[in-house]
Design a protein around this motif. Sequence first.
Motif, short mmCIF file in Angstrom:
data_model
loop_
_atom_site.label_atom_id
_atom_site.label_comp_id
_atom_site.label_asym_id
_atom_site.label_seq_id
_atom_site.Cartn_x
_atom_site.Cartn_y
_atom_site.Cartn_z
N GLU A 127 -12.54 -41.78 -12.65
CA GLU A 127 -13.54 -41.59 -11.59
C GLU A 127 -14.72 -42.55 -11.79
OE1 GLU A 127 -13.66 -37.08 -9.84
OE2 GLU A 127 -14.43 -37.37 -11.87
N MET A 128 -15.18 -42.66 -13.02
CA MET A 128 -16.33 -43.51 -13.31
C MET A 128 -15.99 -44.98 -13.04
SD MET A 128 -17.62 -45.76 -15.76
CE MET A 128 -16.90 -45.36 -17.35
N LEU A 129 -14.84 -45.44 -13.53
CA LEU A 129 -14.46 -46.83 -13.30
C LEU A 129 -14.22 -47.11 -11.81
CD1 LEU A 129 -12.02 -47.57 -16.27
CD2 LEU A 129 -14.39 -48.35 -15.99
N ASN B 58 -20.59 -40.50 -20.06
CA ASN B 58 -21.13 -39.23 -20.54
C ASN B 58 -21.58 -38.34 -19.39
OD1 ASN B 58 -20.69 -40.02 -23.17
ND2 ASN B 58 -22.80 -40.64 -23.56
N ALA B 59 -22.12 -38.97 -18.35
CA ALA B 59 -22.53 -38.19 -17.18
C ALA B 59 -21.31 -37.63 -16.44
CB ALA B 59 -23.35 -39.06 -16.24
N ALA B 60 -20.28 -38.44 -16.31
CA ALA B 60 -19.09 -38.02 -15.56
C ALA B 60 -18.25 -37.00 -16.30
CB ALA B 60 -18.24 -39.24 -15.22
N PRO C 164 -20.05 -37.87 -10.42
CA PRO C 164 -19.07 -37.66 -9.35
C PRO C 164 -19.55 -36.59 -8.38
CG PRO C 164 -17.97 -37.79 -11.48
CD PRO C 164 -19.44 -37.75 -11.77
N ASP C 165 -19.04 -36.65 -7.16
CA ASP C 165 -19.54 -35.77 -6.10
C ASP C 165 -19.37 -34.28 -6.40
OD1 ASP C 165 -20.03 -38.15 -4.89
OD2 ASP C 165 -18.70 -37.87 -3.19
N HIS C 166 -18.40 -33.92 -7.22
CA HIS C 166 -18.14 -32.51 -7.48
C HIS C 166 -19.03 -31.95 -8.59
CE1 HIS C 166 -15.95 -33.57 -11.19
NE2 HIS C 166 -15.41 -34.55 -10.48
N MET C 167 -19.90 -32.77 -9.17
CA MET C 167 -20.75 -32.32 -10.27
C MET C 167 -22.19 -32.15 -9.81
SD MET C 167 -19.37 -34.57 -13.52
CE MET C 167 -20.42 -33.67 -14.66
N ASP C 168 -22.93 -31.31 -10.54
CA ASP C 168 -24.35 -31.10 -10.28
C ASP C 168 -25.14 -32.17 -11.04
OD1 ASP C 168 -26.97 -30.31 -10.03
OD2 ASP C 168 -26.63 -28.22 -10.59
N PRO C 169 -25.88 -33.03 -10.35
CA PRO C 169 -26.63 -34.09 -11.03
C PRO C 169 -27.60 -33.57 -12.09
CG PRO C 169 -26.58 -34.48 -8.66
CD PRO C 169 -26.01 -33.11 -8.88
#
Length: 439
Positions: free
Chosen positions: A244-246, A221-223, A306-311
């Motif tokens: 990406e998550m796996l 859900n986060a990814a 993932p690195d391209h997303m805003d936490p």
Amino acid sequence: MKKSRISLLLAISLVGGTVLAACGNGGSNGGQSADGVTTVEFWAAPNPPQQAFWQEMAKEYETVNPDVKVNVSAIKESPSSEASIQAAIAGGNAPTVAENINRGFAAQLSNSKALVALDELPQFKEMVESRNMTETIAPWEFADGHQYVLPIYSNPMLIGWRTDFLKEIGYNEPPQTYSEVLEATTKLKAKYPDKYMWAKGADLADPTAWKRWFDFFLLYNAASDGNKFIEGQSLVADDKAGVEMLTFVDDLRKAGGVLAQNATDPFETGAGVFTDIGPWTFDMWATKYPELKYGENFTLTLPPVPDHMDPADAKTYADAKGLVIFSAAPEASQQAAAEFLKWVYSNDENDVKWFKQTNLPPARDDLNEVEGFKQILAEKPELAPYATAVSKGVPAMDNPKFNELQTLIGQEAFNKVIRGEIDPQTGWNNMKKAIEGEL
């Protein structure tokens, strides 16, 4: 909470949808009596604080509405609360209202025409608006466009971090992206070879369906920005986010950062640095692990992304339950129940009472704004991150076969990646093929 998840899965095979669909006879549980009193049978969760709350609400409501009698009783847990509900419907003795309903179980019931579409009730819109839950309830919409469950509480699952160990490897704040977590893992293993970044234990390698809510879906859900994964009868999964998550999980394993064997309370005892934490955990810690102090040696965040997303924009899995109205109940009882619920949720103080008595965050958008909630959060600051994240929680899928589908996620992909038996892309592809076959 864990007991209720197990009970939910046990219930699935007990009563078939055909039996449920055949039982719209209204039962023997209500309607208007000869003296003009309408009875609402309300089945509360088999949890004493929740039952006490609803009994108090019923008593207060009856003082201002003497023409309505709300009978509150706990759902029987033998063999499970879900099985008790299914048996009652099959026997023509369904209540008017039941709480403790997960979205997946509601999909089974709605698929059998056992539930009232709440959005078709005239009271629904006012309930949602007066309770300020427009954003929180949006992901609960079913694939057919209806809302069958009014969410009562939503526990957005957060990541607990042992900040005492993070500080020892140079981190004043928890890592929040995949690369940051992997970098922290390298530093952790260099200083503490016997510790793990993610020490959740044997659950990670166990294909039991409900366990995927607290590892796979929490991270997925986060990814995926809250992609529903399965909507109704369709697999709508985000392939890029899933792989990406796996891959992140696989990289964490390769770095020696995952403990997936039996371990007793690895986060609490310091064997691991992060794990999923629900708000019900803190009462247990108060007696068993009083040395754990929020803001001192642990903190809470949304899952890493993932690195391209805003936490800050991350979504998470919501361990959430709600209430339903049964279509077999007499029309008078259905309407009386809707009026009762509208009355309960028209007053913020009732949700404040709920939060204070149960520690379960009410499913609404303004938990950091209402004064009563502010007071509770000031007394229990560890609950504040959950209050903030309520609207970021994604509930369970709305497919009646969620048990089989989530088992396939573990068997074909997640468990195998955790054990290093398959690469992430192949695991994802195999999982999709198996799920599509099941659908």
